[in-house]
Design a protein around this motif. Structure first.
Motif, PDB file in Angstrom:
ATOM      1  N   LYS A   2       0.839  -1.192   0.000  1.00 22.56           N
ATOM      2  CA  LYS A   2       0.000   0.000   0.000  1.00 22.56           C
ATOM      3  C   LYS A   2       0.879   1.250   0.000  1.00 22.56           C
ATOM      4  N   ALA A  17      -1.253  -1.476  -4.188  1.00 21.68           N
ATOM      5  CA  ALA A  17      -0.412  -1.433  -5.382  1.00 21.68           C
ATOM      6  C   ALA A  17       0.250  -2.788  -5.595  1.00 21.68           C
ATOM      7  N   TRP A  21       4.815  -1.878 -10.399  1.00 20.71           N
ATOM      8  CA  TRP A  21       4.026  -0.906 -11.156  1.00 20.71           C
ATOM      9  C   TRP A  21       4.575   0.489 -10.929  1.00 20.71           C
ATOM     10  N   VAL A  26      -0.590   3.490 -10.482  1.00 17.82           N
ATOM     11  CA  VAL A  26      -1.395   3.168  -9.295  1.00 17.82           C
ATOM     12  C   VAL A  26      -2.343   4.324  -8.993  1.00 17.82           C
ATOM     13  N   ASP A  29      -4.970   4.546 -11.829  1.00 18.99           N
ATOM     14  CA  ASP A  29      -5.897   3.417 -11.856  1.00 18.99           C
ATOM     15  C   ASP A  29      -6.870   3.416 -10.684  1.00 18.99           C
ATOM     16  N   TRP A  30      -6.510   4.060  -9.573  1.00 23.99           N
ATOM     17  CA  TRP A  30      -7.437   4.193  -8.447  1.00 23.99           C
ATOM     18  C   TRP A  30      -8.354   5.404  -8.611  1.00 23.99           C
ATOM     19  N   THR A  88       6.874   0.636  -7.746  1.00 23.22           N
ATOM     20  CA  THR A  88       6.512   0.071  -6.450  1.00 23.22           C
ATOM     21  C   THR A  88       7.383  -1.151  -6.176  1.00 23.22           C
TER      22      THR A  88
END
Length: 107
Positions: A2, A17, A21, A26, A29-30, A88
Motif C-alpha cells: 500500500k 499497489a 508498477w 497506481v 488506476d485508483w 513500487t
C-alpha cells in the motif's frame, strides 16, 4: 503493498499497489486526479509529486532524464519526483507522497 497519496485538497488515500508498477499508474488506476499526459514515458511533468522527506532515501535517485523534466516544471522542491519514474517495491510499503500543482486533470 500500500501507498498513501495526499490529493490537492489534503485528503489522504491509501492505495493498494502491485509490486513493479509505476506509482503514476497506481494513482491513475485508483481514479485520483493525475494528468500523466505522456503515460509514463518521462516526456512531460504532469505526474509531479512531492515524496515525504523520510522516504527520499528509500527511492533510487532520479535519472538525468527525470531531472531534465523536473527542470521544466513549476513548483519543484527538493522532494519532487515524477510518479512515472518510481516503481513500487516491497521496500516502499507505506510510501507517502502528495500530488503537486500542475499534475491535476484539466476540468
Amino acid at each position: 503493498m500500500k501507498i498513501t497519496v495526499v490529493d490537492r485538497d489534503g485528503v489522504e488515500h491509501t492505495l493498494a499497489a502491485l509490486d513493479g508498477w509505476r506509482v503514476m499508474e497506481v494513482i491513475r488506476d485508483w481514479g485520483l486526479p493525475i494528468k500523466a499526459e505522456c503515460g509514463g514515458a518521462c516526456a512531460c511533468g504532469t505526474c509531479h509529486v512531492y515524496v515525504d522527506p523520510e522516504w527520499m532515501d528509500q527511492l533510487p535517485p532520479p535519472t538525468d532524464e527525470e531531472m531534465d523534466q523536473l527542470d521544466q516544471i513549476f513548483e519543484v522542491q527538493e522532494n519532487s519526483r515524477l510518479a512515472c519514474q518510481i516503481l513500487t517495491a516491497e521496500n516502499l510499503e507505506g510510501l507517502r507522497l502528495t500530488l503537486a500543482p500542475g499534475s491535476e486533470l484539466d476540468g
